[in-house]
Write a protein that holds these residues in place. Sequence first.
Motif, PDB file in Angstrom:
ATOM      1  N   THR A  42      22.861 -31.394  19.070  1.00  0.00           N
ATOM      2  CA  THR A  42      23.673 -30.441  19.848  1.00  0.00           C
ATOM      3  C   THR A  42      25.155 -30.540  19.464  1.00  0.00           C
ATOM      4  OG1 THR A  42      23.690 -32.046  21.663  1.00  0.00           O
ATOM      5  CG2 THR A  42      22.117 -30.248  21.824  1.00  0.00           C
ATOM      6  N   GLN A  43      25.603 -31.742  19.110  1.00  0.00           N
ATOM      7  CA  GLN A  43      27.001 -31.898  18.667  1.00  0.00           C
ATOM      8  C   GLN A  43      27.225 -31.136  17.370  1.00  0.00           C
ATOM      9  OE1 GLN A  43      27.790 -36.080  18.572  1.00  0.00           O
ATOM     10  NE2 GLN A  43      28.781 -36.070  20.584  1.00  0.00           N
ATOM     11  N   LEU A  44      26.257 -31.254  16.474  1.00  0.00           N
ATOM     12  CA  LEU A  44      26.350 -30.566  15.189  1.00  0.00           C
ATOM     13  C   LEU A  44      26.352 -29.048  15.416  1.00  0.00           C
ATOM     14  CD1 LEU A  44      26.323 -31.090  12.089  1.00  0.00           C
ATOM     15  CD2 LEU A  44      23.847 -30.750  12.171  1.00  0.00           C
ATOM     16  N   GLN A  45      25.464 -28.631  16.307  1.00  0.00           N
ATOM     17  CA  GLN A  45      25.375 -27.200  16.599  1.00  0.00           C
ATOM     18  C   GLN A  45      26.686 -26.697  17.190  1.00  0.00           C
ATOM     19  OE1 GLN A  45      25.034 -25.395  19.678  1.00  0.00           O
ATOM     20  NE2 GLN A  45      24.164 -23.484  18.890  1.00  0.00           N
ATOM     21  N   ARG A  46      27.273 -27.504  18.093  1.00  0.00           N
ATOM     22  CA  ARG A  46      28.539 -27.131  18.729  1.00  0.00           C
ATOM     23  C   ARG A  46      29.645 -27.043  17.677  1.00  0.00           C
ATOM     24  NH1 ARG A  46      30.768 -27.301  23.907  1.00  0.00           N
ATOM     25  NH2 ARG A  46      28.757 -27.783  24.766  1.00  0.00           N
ATOM     26  N   THR A  47      29.655 -28.026  16.775  1.00  0.00           N
ATOM     27  CA  THR A  47      30.700 -28.047  15.742  1.00  0.00           C
ATOM     28  C   THR A  47      30.590 -26.825  14.830  1.00  0.00           C
ATOM     29  OG1 THR A  47      30.424 -30.414  15.750  1.00  0.00           O
ATOM     30  CG2 THR A  47      31.730 -29.524  13.970  1.00  0.00           C
ATOM     31  N   LEU A  48      29.361 -26.504  14.437  1.00  0.00           N
ATOM     32  CA  LEU A  48      29.164 -25.425  13.482  1.00  0.00           C
ATOM     33  C   LEU A  48      29.314 -24.045  14.104  1.00  0.00           C
ATOM     34  CD1 LEU A  48      26.097 -26.757  11.464  1.00  0.00           C
ATOM     35  CD2 LEU A  48      28.484 -26.691  10.745  1.00  0.00           C
ATOM     36  N   VAL A  49      28.891 -23.923  15.354  1.00  0.00           N
ATOM     37  CA  VAL A  49      28.777 -22.585  15.937  1.00  0.00           C
ATOM     38  C   VAL A  49      29.854 -22.296  16.967  1.00  0.00           C
ATOM     39  CG1 VAL A  49      27.246 -21.071  17.254  1.00  0.00           C
ATOM     40  CG2 VAL A  49      26.303 -22.646  15.560  1.00  0.00           C
ATOM     41  N   VAL A  50      29.897 -23.129  17.962  1.00  0.00           N
ATOM     42  CA  VAL A  50      30.743 -22.802  19.120  1.00  0.00           C
ATOM     43  C   VAL A  50      32.208 -23.066  18.827  1.00  0.00           C
ATOM     44  CG1 VAL A  50      31.123 -23.257  21.565  1.00  0.00           C
ATOM     45  CG2 VAL A  50      28.809 -23.339  20.617  1.00  0.00           C
ATOM     46  N   VAL A  78      38.185 -18.092  13.069  1.00  0.00           N
ATOM     47  CA  VAL A  78      37.901 -16.879  13.859  1.00  0.00           C
ATOM     48  C   VAL A  78      38.698 -15.699  13.300  1.00  0.00           C
ATOM     49  CG1 VAL A  78      38.133 -15.808  16.149  1.00  0.00           C
ATOM     50  CG2 VAL A  78      37.284 -18.155  15.938  1.00  0.00           C
ATOM     51  N   GLN A  79      40.000 -15.952  13.021  1.00  0.00           N
ATOM     52  CA  GLN A  79      40.866 -14.878  12.476  1.00  0.00           C
ATOM     53  C   GLN A  79      40.379 -14.405  11.116  1.00  0.00           C
ATOM     54  OE1 GLN A  79      44.881 -16.311  12.497  1.00  0.00           O
ATOM     55  NE2 GLN A  79      45.211 -15.734  14.639  1.00  0.00           N
ATOM     56  N   GLN A  80      39.999 -15.371  10.286  1.00  0.00           N
ATOM     57  CA  GLN A  80      39.511 -15.020   8.940  1.00  0.00           C
ATOM     58  C   GLN A  80      38.255 -14.172   9.041  1.00  0.00           C
ATOM     59  OE1 GLN A  80      38.995 -18.836   7.139  1.00  0.00           O
ATOM     60  NE2 GLN A  80      41.048 -18.847   6.213  1.00  0.00           N
ATOM     61  N   GLN A  81      37.371 -14.537   9.990  1.00  0.00           N
ATOM     62  CA  GLN A  81      36.114 -13.779  10.137  1.00  0.00           C
ATOM     63  C   GLN A  81      36.394 -12.355  10.617  1.00  0.00           C
ATOM     64  OE1 GLN A  81      33.306 -14.669  13.229  1.00  0.00           O
ATOM     65  NE2 GLN A  81      31.587 -14.664  11.796  1.00  0.00           N
ATOM     66  N   MET A 119      34.402 -22.886  16.433  1.00  0.00           N
ATOM     67  CA  MET A 119      35.093 -22.389  15.240  1.00  0.00           C
ATOM     68  C   MET A 119      36.591 -22.508  15.493  1.00  0.00           C
ATOM     69  SD  MET A 119      32.907 -18.997  14.257  1.00  0.00           S
ATOM     70  CE  MET A 119      33.879 -18.422  12.894  1.00  0.00           C
ATOM     71  N   THR A 120      37.316 -22.892  14.473  1.00  0.00           N
ATOM     72  CA  THR A 120      38.760 -23.025  14.663  1.00  0.00           C
ATOM     73  C   THR A 120      39.390 -21.620  14.752  1.00  0.00           C
ATOM     74  OG1 THR A 120      39.145 -23.027  12.306  1.00  0.00           O
ATOM     75  CG2 THR A 120      38.807 -25.182  13.344  1.00  0.00           C
TER      76      THR A 120
END
Lengths: 297, 357
Positions: B37-45, B52-55, B47-48
């Motif tokens: 869940t930590q990995l999932q949070r880091t990868l998904v939730v 976010v701006q780049q996306q 985002m820096t």
Amino acid sequence: MSIQVENISKTIDGRPIIQDISFEWRPQRIIGLVGRNGAGKTTLFRTLANHYLPTSGTLSIDGVDVQTTPVARQKLFYVDTQNNFFDGQTLAQISALYAEGYPKFDTDRLKQLLAEEQLPFKSRYRQLSKGQRMLFQILLALVSGTAYIILDEPFDGLDILVRERIVGRIVNEIAERPTSFLISSHNLEELDGLCDQVLFIKDDRLVANYDLENLRATAKKLQLVFPDKHVPAVVKDHGKLIKVYGRVLEVYFDHYTPELEAELKAAQPVMMAPCPLTISDVFRVKLGDQRAVMGGE
Amino acid sequence: MTNKQVRHLWWSQTRSWLVWLLVLIPVIGLMTAVQTTQLQRTLVVNMTATEVQQQRADFKKHPNDYKINGQRVSLTRYNVAQNQFFHKNQYQPHDYAGTPDKSGNWGYYLLALIGGLLFAFWGRRSHYYEFLLGLGARRRQIWRSQLAQGGALLAAVAVAQLIHWGWIITVIAPKYQQYRDLNGIIGNAVASVMASGAILALSWLIGQFIKQFWFAALLSFVIWRGTVEIFTDPATGDMLLHQQYLLETWWQAHYWLTSGLILLVMLGLLWLGARLFTTWTAEEQPASHQSGLARLLWFVSIVIGFGTMIGDNIIIEISNSSFSLTNQLWGMLLVLIVMLAWQLWWSQRRSREVAHG
């Protein structure tokens, strides 16, 4: 009421360690099992205690075959000296374990005996000396409430004081309770004066089984000194020479009767004194040179 | 002695190490879940702001790149779809990417292997078996007490799976669990419990006829590894199922069949272990003087364990076959020949010794 050992054999690694061992172990007796190191004494004990599956033979305790009714083994007590699970435990914990296994185990009496021997109930088994460990195992046996107790080399490597205390405990137990002992030793002298019966084991077989009580009822050992070097015919015909110290003869008579005594007196000995009959004497007379059995030659 | 007395006496002395295993197993389940869940949070939730701006900028420039099932969607919907924790049709045999990460199961399997070895060795090395037998316990009563402990270890694995998936399902936001297949999760969790049981039964059995702890551990490990290789080899899957998908995925998709087969293997191993233990005797016998069953198992386990290892590591280098199974079979054949030659040499030597007295 007895233990019947019938034709017990055990082969390990293709080599027979004990073969066709049979004897009866009656209550309230002390039986000595004598044999040199490696003769098969411990193998016999471990087979009797079901640690080893026998290659053949049967064991029944008070008429009950332990093969069909293993719980009958609770009348037989044997502590294997290699029990590693003792090491990390206190004497109190070991005692609690045995109390669970043996229905008549008397913990209060154990505490009392340990106090007499100045062994703290809370001390760890691994902290005890070799003598203290053996003493503790014997105390466990005494309070187990079992009718038959096996002690494997209980005097091995112990100093004389500990040995005397152990002998004292065994003798008291026999006097006070319906307990019997099977004690092994590779040293005949250790069992002298202690046993009622003695078994000799040699080359993986039981070579002799003597009831010392019966022997003592009919046999006698005398120290004799005669006026000259000539040994009278009565001694040669009826006795067996055990030892000679100068002109002092130690002679064993298998069937000592009043008639024989009269014949001996007629030979006019200078000295004629009875001596206690020891296991070593029986051994010498019945089996010949001690080294032949104990030395395995 | 009653079963209850034997069980109590056995548990009283083995509790110390069993408790460690019973605690460690669920801890592994929790740790792997937290890690996931930590990995999932880091990868998904998490985002820096820059990411976010780049996306957003990229979405404005190339909106056609952001599609779901061919349909252009909003960035939020796109991100939710992309970051789903469970894949669509995850437990379908054709799904390559959907296989869930099962690396956490290795922890259970390793502890199950250690548990089996402890069952086989502890009573023997501590001479506690002898104590119980001297009290009048029957060998099968002791074995049943151990079996109950094995059951406790499997229950711990089941609890660990429950904790693992319970944590994941609770912590990960429901919007990322759109494709969650509860049946598949439960079925695979059951298969993992069964696999732990089979590994425990394997090392318990091997520890009964191998006297050295390290060798029993090594042999159990190589047999387990070799068996997994055989049943998950992609080339074998291709040959048997005539489709280009991972055999491992097929087993995971058919989780009840997998669980059933592993259960059968486990029961077979337990049956063999029970047969061996009812004739257990305390003296140390070399393999040559053990019972016929023990000698057969010793032979077969060496052939399978080391044969598969040689096949996968040495024969594969010189063989043209891409089939793991073929290489492993060659490996087993090689070990079999070596073993038979050794057996022949040993028998002849022994005959000569007997002849010379």
